[in-house]
Design a protein around this motif. Structure first.
Motif, PDB file in Angstrom:
ATOM      1  N   ALA A  70      37.206  38.602  38.247  1.00 31.51           N
ATOM      2  CA  ALA A  70      35.483  39.091  38.147  1.00 31.51           C
ATOM      3  C   ALA A  70      35.309  39.692  39.613  1.00 31.51           C
ATOM      4  CB  ALA A  70      34.786  37.994  38.099  1.00 31.51           C
ATOM      5  N   LEU A  71      35.728  39.442  40.731  1.00 30.89           N
ATOM      6  CA  LEU A  71      35.469  40.065  41.987  1.00 30.89           C
ATOM      7  C   LEU A  71      35.809  41.450  41.988  1.00 30.89           C
ATOM      8  CD1 LEU A  71      34.336  39.921  44.837  1.00 30.89           C
ATOM      9  CD2 LEU A  71      36.497  39.105  45.406  1.00 30.89           C
ATOM     10  N   LEU A  72      37.030  41.527  41.441  1.00 30.54           N
ATOM     11  CA  LEU A  72      37.890  42.738  41.468  1.00 30.54           C
ATOM     12  C   LEU A  72      37.733  43.725  40.280  1.00 30.54           C
ATOM     13  CD1 LEU A  72      41.290  41.313  42.739  1.00 30.54           C
ATOM     14  CD2 LEU A  72      40.326  43.352  43.801  1.00 30.54           C
ATOM     15  N   HIS A  73      36.938  43.095  39.272  1.00 34.85           N
ATOM     16  CA  HIS A  73      36.914  43.877  37.886  1.00 34.85           C
ATOM     17  C   HIS A  73      36.492  45.291  38.009  1.00 34.85           C
ATOM     18  CE1 HIS A  73      32.597  42.954  37.332  1.00 34.85           C
ATOM     19  NE2 HIS A  73      32.708  44.011  36.327  1.00 34.85           N
ATOM     20  N   ASP A  74      35.567  45.808  38.901  1.00 32.89           N
ATOM     21  CA  ASP A  74      35.168  47.146  38.993  1.00 32.89           C
ATOM     22  C   ASP A  74      35.641  47.680  40.168  1.00 32.89           C
ATOM     23  OD1 ASP A  74      34.031  47.178  36.319  1.00 32.89           O
ATOM     24  OD2 ASP A  74      31.796  46.650  37.044  1.00 32.89           O
ATOM     25  N   VAL A  75      36.611  47.305  40.772  1.00 34.79           N
ATOM     26  CA  VAL A  75      36.967  47.625  42.370  1.00 34.79           C
ATOM     27  C   VAL A  75      37.101  49.077  42.252  1.00 34.79           C
ATOM     28  CG1 VAL A  75      39.494  47.410  41.878  1.00 34.79           C
ATOM     29  CG2 VAL A  75      38.581  47.076  43.989  1.00 34.79           C
ATOM     30  N   GLU A  76      37.826  49.696  41.426  1.00 40.40           N
ATOM     31  CA  GLU A  76      37.954  51.298  41.206  1.00 40.40           C
ATOM     32  C   GLU A  76      36.984  52.271  40.681  1.00 40.40           C
ATOM     33  OE1 GLU A  76      39.679  53.263  42.901  1.00 40.40           O
ATOM     34  OE2 GLU A  76      41.075  52.116  43.693  1.00 40.40           O
ATOM     35  N   LYS A  77      35.563  51.423  40.352  1.00 41.41           N
ATOM     36  CA  LYS A  77      34.451  52.569  40.159  1.00 41.41           C
ATOM     37  C   LYS A  77      34.276  53.296  41.489  1.00 41.41           C
ATOM     38  CE  LYS A  77      32.020  50.004  36.463  1.00 41.41           C
ATOM     39  NZ  LYS A  77      30.682  49.424  36.026  1.00 41.41           N
ATOM     40  N   ALA A  78      34.781  52.720  42.600  1.00 38.92           N
ATOM     41  CA  ALA A  78      34.446  53.310  43.708  1.00 38.92           C
ATOM     42  C   ALA A  78      35.087  55.012  43.786  1.00 38.92           C
ATOM     43  CB  ALA A  78      34.945  52.738  45.067  1.00 38.92           C
ATOM     44  N   SER A  79      36.313  54.950  43.251  1.00 39.10           N
ATOM     45  CA  SER A  79      36.956  56.315  43.132  1.00 39.10           C
ATOM     46  C   SER A  79      36.787  57.036  41.778  1.00 39.10           C
ATOM     47  CB  SER A  79      38.511  56.114  43.394  1.00 39.10           C
ATOM     48  OG  SER A  79      39.073  55.332  42.215  1.00 39.10           O
ATOM     49  N   THR A  80      36.088  56.436  40.819  1.00 37.45           N
ATOM     50  CA  THR A  80      36.000  56.937  39.294  1.00 37.45           C
ATOM     51  C   THR A  80      34.847  57.257  38.806  1.00 37.45           C
ATOM     52  OG1 THR A  80      36.056  54.756  38.371  1.00 37.45           O
ATOM     53  CG2 THR A  80      38.249  55.891  38.642  1.00 37.45           C
ATOM     54  N   THR A  81      33.722  56.831  39.635  1.00 35.58           N
ATOM     55  CA  THR A  81      32.415  57.252  39.366  1.00 35.58           C
ATOM     56  C   THR A  81      32.018  58.753  39.667  1.00 35.58           C
ATOM     57  OG1 THR A  81      31.716  54.761  39.619  1.00 35.58           O
ATOM     58  CG2 THR A  81      29.973  56.723  39.911  1.00 35.58           C
ATOM     59  N   VAL A  82      31.305  59.242  38.462  1.00 37.73           N
ATOM     60  CA  VAL A  82      31.008  60.717  38.579  1.00 37.73           C
ATOM     61  C   VAL A  82      29.439  60.691  37.716  1.00 37.73           C
ATOM     62  CG1 VAL A  82      33.186  61.599  38.791  1.00 37.73           C
ATOM     63  CG2 VAL A  82      32.192  61.491  36.585  1.00 37.73           C
TER      64      VAL A  82
END
Length: 375
Positions: A70-82
């Motif tokens: 749960a802590l990690l589930h959105d960890v790569e929104k940092a690089s994929t969010t546009v």
């Protein structure tokens, strides 16, 4: 007991993990996430998870595994969010990329037992599947393949927390979708379990053939045997081969590079080495002679290309994945005759995709714990 962090206060997590700290800088679409940025959402998901009786009833280590996911589930929104042209905010591919990042974090930065790490990665990779499964072109095949990578019961728990940990108008509909996912899993023997197949060949036949039935058992003729090695440089592939396949011929990319004086980073030379290795493999396959293919093969794409080649000759493929702890890996790599530069090794760690159960007829994981065979 393993834990991603004994102290679970958000302030501490931000101080300890840079990837947590950056979550507060990542916006989300207000239609689906009116609560705010990824940090706000993740905290709400964690609270929703902790309030769920299904999570509370799990064993302590299982709870910790789900909490880490749960802590990690959105960890790569940092690089994929546009922000799209219409002003909407999207994060396409964040789950797949997030699973890879979670794997790196739990391998290199926060050493985690293999089984726990892969459970977390599976949850991160598939965390949105319960919401969209029934919209897939082939929901059953998608589910069966996913069940080979993730505990679907845990996945439903995470998905419900992900839904409850947000502010949106469609929450009842999303929770209904998770309920449907649960029933679909139970109907097809995939609830908290991997759907059984008669053999590894039966599994691959089902996944590869468009209209195959999951219960179909193909006739298996005598097949040439191929062992496909996978693992980072320094993981011990050569030692494993000498111990377990001492009399088998080995197609070694390192050996071919050495014979041709191809240096690390020479793309043209490496391409030529791969083609030479494939031609040698074809010779063995035509003669139905067992052999070992020895190379890193750390991405699914590379393994898929090779397995496709082998299966063109009706080969039985055993995929052997080797792993040692990161500190041991770097030490063993330094002691190799052809050591990989440290920076290059870390790039390979970042690209690593641990083989999935469905990639070959037989998959063996050698991870410093007793070897686990899946076939």
């Amino acid at each position: 007991m393993w834990t991603i962090s004994e102290n679970k206060t958000w302030t501490y997590l931000e101080e300890r993990f840079p990837w947590v700290q950056v979550m507060q800088e990542v916006p989300q679409d207000r239609i689906h996430h009116a609560e705010g940025n990824v940090a706000v959402h993740t905290q709400m998901v964690l609270r929703a998870l902790e309030e769920d009786t299904a999570w509370q009833n799990l064993a302590a280590l299982d709870r910790e595994t789900l909490w880490a996911a749960a802590l990690l589930h959105d960890v790569e929104k940092a690089s994929t969010t546009v922000t799209e042209a219409d002003g909407r905010i999207t994060s396409k591919g964040h789950a797949r990329k997030g699973a890879q990042t979670a794997g790196r974090i739990l391998y290199r930065d926060t050493p985690t037992p293999f089984a726990i790490r892969e459970a977390v990665c599976g949850l991160v990779r598939h965390h949105s599947l319960p919401l969209w499964l029934l919209e897939k072109r082939d929901p059953l095949k998608t589910l069966i393949q996913a069940s080979l990578e993730v505990n679907t019961e845990w996945l439903a728990i995470l998905a419900r927390a992900d839904v409850r940990g947000r502010i949106a108008t469609d929450i009842p509909d999303l929770l209904y979708r998770v309920d449907c996912f649960e029933e679909f899993c139970k109907e097809h023997a995939c609830w908290g379990a991997t759907r059984p197949f008669a053999s590894g060949e039966a599994l691959l036949h089902y996944l590869e053939k468009e209209d195959a039935h999951a219960d179909y058992v193909p006739f298996e003729q005598q097949q040439p045997k191929v062992v496909l090695m996978s693992g980072l440089p320094g993981a011990g592939k050569d030692t494993f081969i000498k111990k377990h396949y001492p009399d088998w011929p080995v197609v070694s990319l390192d050996g071919i590079r050495g014979q041709r004086n191809i240096v690390h980073g020479d793309k043209t030379g490496n391409g030529q080495a791969i083609q030479a290795a494939k031609e040698l493999a074809r010779q063995y396959l035509r003669k139905k002679q067992p052999f070992v293919w020895n190379a890193t093969n750390i991405t699914r794409q590379m393994r898929a290309q090779l397995i496709s080649l082998f299966r063109d000759y009706k080969a039985h493929v055993t995929l052997v994945y080797l792993e040692v702890p990161y500190a041991q890996l770097t030490a063993q790599n330094r002691n190799r005759e052809a050591a990989v530069p440290a920076a290059a090794l870390d790039k390979l760690v970042n690209k690593l995709e641990v083989p999935a159960r469905w990639e070959a007829q037989e998959v063996i994981y050698v991870t410093g714990q007793p070897a686990k065979t899946l076939s």
